[in-house]
Design a protein around this motif. Structure first.
Motif, PDB file in Angstrom:
ATOM      1  N   CYS A  18     -16.037 -21.120 -35.786  1.00 17.29           N
ATOM      2  CA  CYS A  18     -15.065 -20.864 -34.724  1.00 17.29           C
ATOM      3  C   CYS A  18     -13.866 -21.799 -34.837  1.00 17.29           C
ATOM      4  O   CYS A  18     -12.791 -21.481 -34.320  1.00 17.29           O
TER       5      CYS A  18
ATOM      6  N   ASP B 225     -22.278 -14.661 -28.653  1.00 20.87           N
ATOM      7  CA  ASP B 225     -21.856 -13.385 -29.234  1.00 20.87           C
ATOM      8  C   ASP B 225     -22.336 -12.191 -28.442  1.00 20.87           C
ATOM      9  O   ASP B 225     -21.884 -11.068 -28.684  1.00 20.87           O
TER      10      ASP B 225
ATOM     11  N   MET C 115     -21.474 -11.622 -25.539  1.00 19.98           N
ATOM     12  CA  MET C 115     -20.310 -11.213 -24.750  1.00 19.98           C
ATOM     13  C   MET C 115     -19.367 -10.332 -25.560  1.00 19.98           C
ATOM     14  O   MET C 115     -18.791  -9.374 -25.043  1.00 19.98           O
ATOM     15  N   ASN C 116     -19.179 -10.711 -26.817  1.00 20.34           N
ATOM     16  CA  ASN C 116     -18.250 -10.000 -27.691  1.00 20.34           C
ATOM     17  C   ASN C 116     -18.516 -10.489 -29.107  1.00 20.34           C
ATOM     18  O   ASN C 116     -18.460 -11.691 -29.358  1.00 20.34           O
TER      19      ASN C 116
ATOM     20  N   ARG D  52     -15.365 -13.320 -32.723  1.00 21.68           N
ATOM     21  CA  ARG D  52     -15.157 -14.683 -32.224  1.00 21.68           C
ATOM     22  C   ARG D  52     -13.752 -14.885 -31.670  1.00 21.68           C
ATOM     23  O   ARG D  52     -13.558 -15.482 -30.602  1.00 21.68           O
TER      24      ARG D  52
ATOM     25  N   ASP E 233     -11.558 -12.669 -30.540  1.00 23.03           N
ATOM     26  CA  ASP E 233     -11.400 -11.949 -29.275  1.00 23.03           C
ATOM     27  C   ASP E 233     -12.120 -12.670 -28.148  1.00 23.03           C
ATOM     28  O   ASP E 233     -11.596 -12.774 -27.031  1.00 23.03           O
ATOM     29  N   ARG E 234     -13.321 -13.135 -28.434  1.00 24.26           N
ATOM     30  CA  ARG E 234     -14.124 -13.801 -27.409  1.00 24.26           C
ATOM     31  C   ARG E 234     -13.387 -15.001 -26.823  1.00 24.26           C
ATOM     32  O   ARG E 234     -13.305 -15.174 -25.598  1.00 24.26           O
TER      33      ARG E 234
ATOM     34  N   VAL F 244     -11.993 -14.961 -22.929  1.00 28.97           N
ATOM     35  CA  VAL F 244     -12.663 -15.910 -22.026  1.00 28.97           C
ATOM     36  C   VAL F 244     -11.664 -16.933 -21.496  1.00 28.97           C
ATOM     37  O   VAL F 244     -11.672 -17.268 -20.300  1.00 28.97           O
TER      38      VAL F 244
ATOM     39  N   ASN G 100     -16.206 -10.389 -20.735  1.00 28.24           N
ATOM     40  CA  ASN G 100     -17.503  -9.869 -21.167  1.00 28.24           C
ATOM     41  C   ASN G 100     -17.402  -8.377 -21.431  1.00 28.24           C
ATOM     42  O   ASN G 100     -17.515  -7.548 -20.525  1.00 28.24           O
TER      43      ASN G 100
END
Length: 316
Positions: free
Chosen positions: A97, A156, A158-159, A162, A164-165, A169, A217
């Motif tokens: 990340c 992961d 949630m989405n 990485r 996009d997450r 968030v 999410n």
């Protein structure tokens, strides 16, 4: 390229400034000092820093954001060392990340620019990326947003993407910075009803979608498809209570069962109001500043199980 040199190049790239201070690109400073310092220590010790090294070379030299995060969520050198020992893959995977952060920062420029244009009163305290003990994903307070790299990187469920997450968030958490009504309650507070928490989190999800392109999410849409009336009918029956256990903070590690459905219901209530509004900029302002969830619910136009478009602009 030798591994130590690769690490130095990566850290230097992450530390490069992205946000201009001039208008109209209003937005917060994004601090990565703590996360880069942690991984410099991590690499230097082969992934096995001692408690003393974590304390002296990471926590003691931390930014104000890290200090506040540690104090609020009981993050200590001992706890980080224990989590490193019990789940080393979490911290190793989080390095992946790190490579996404420059792109995340670039995308957030547009996200915060849009927030500023839609809500000119927006405040922009810093966003800090730190390393903790595996949880929480992040905290929000008037001083800014702090994200736990290793916690969000491993979320992961949630989405799966990485980049996009992180973008969605952070956009969600930054919406909380703008909200006027309390969003953090002590356990047992009679004001912390299911409806109040649903509106606080649901408005943040809607603002994330409007400003960054999606909710934090993304799994809620698939989990609830075809079950909208059933879930929201139960929500109506329980929304005035203070038992949050079926609606919030109920993720079980390793499970693929739906969780945090209160976020999703609140998002749909907020979205119903927003899409019906003739002046959406004014509607967004009211959503951010709302302090009477019950009165708002009555005016939202929302009904359990109603059909709503997928996007925040009314399209499919």
């Amino acid at each position: 390229m030798p591994k130590p040199l690769r690490s130095m190049v990566l850290l230097a790239a992450l530390a490069a400034p992205v946000f201009a201070h001039a208008q109209p690109q209003r937005g917060p400073e994004i601090r990565i000092d703590d996360v880069t310092r942690f991984y410099a220590l991590y690499d230097a010790t082969g992934g096995h820093p001692t408690v003393e090294q974590i304390q002296n070379d990471y926590l003691a030299k931390g930014t104000q954001s890290l200090s506040e995060f540690a104090a609020a969520r009981r993050v200590t050198a001992q706890r980080i060392a224990e989590q490193l020992a019990s789940d080393p893959a979490m911290y190793e995977n989080a390095k992946q990340c790190l490579t996404a952060l420059p792109a995340v920062k670039r995308r957030l420029v547009a996200t915060f620019r849009k927030l500023s244009s839609l809500y000119p009163q927006a405040r922009f305290p810093p966003v800090a990326i730190v390393v903790g003990r595996g949880k929480p994903v992040g905290i929000t307070n008037p001083a800014g947003v702090t994200i736990g790299l290793e916690a969000l990187c491993s979320a992961d469920v949630m989405n799966p993407n990485r980049e996009d997450r992180f973008v969605h968030v952070i956009a969600h958490e930054y919406a909380h910075i703008q909200q006027r009504a309390p969003t953090d309650f002590e356990k047992g507070d009679p004001n912390a009803t299911v409806l109040r928490l649903a509106m606080a989190e649901g408005v943040a999800e809607l603002i994330a979608q409007i400003t960054s392109g999606n909710v934090a999410n993304a799994r809620h849409a698939e989990w609830t498809r075809g079950k909208e009336a059933q879930i929201e009918g139960r929500f109506v029956r329980e929304m005035d209570g203070t038992d949050l256990s079926d609606w919030f903070f109920n993720y079980r590690k390793g499970s693929d069962e739906p969780y945090d459905l209160g976020y999703w219901v609140g998002y749909r209530i907020a979205k119903s109001y927003y899409l019906r509004a003739d002046d959406r900029k004014a509607a967004l302002k009211r959503l951010i500043e709302l302090d009477d969830p019950k009165a708002f619910l009555a005016q939202s136009g929302w009904t359990p199980g109603m059909q709503l478009p997928a996007s925040a602009d009314g399209g499919d």
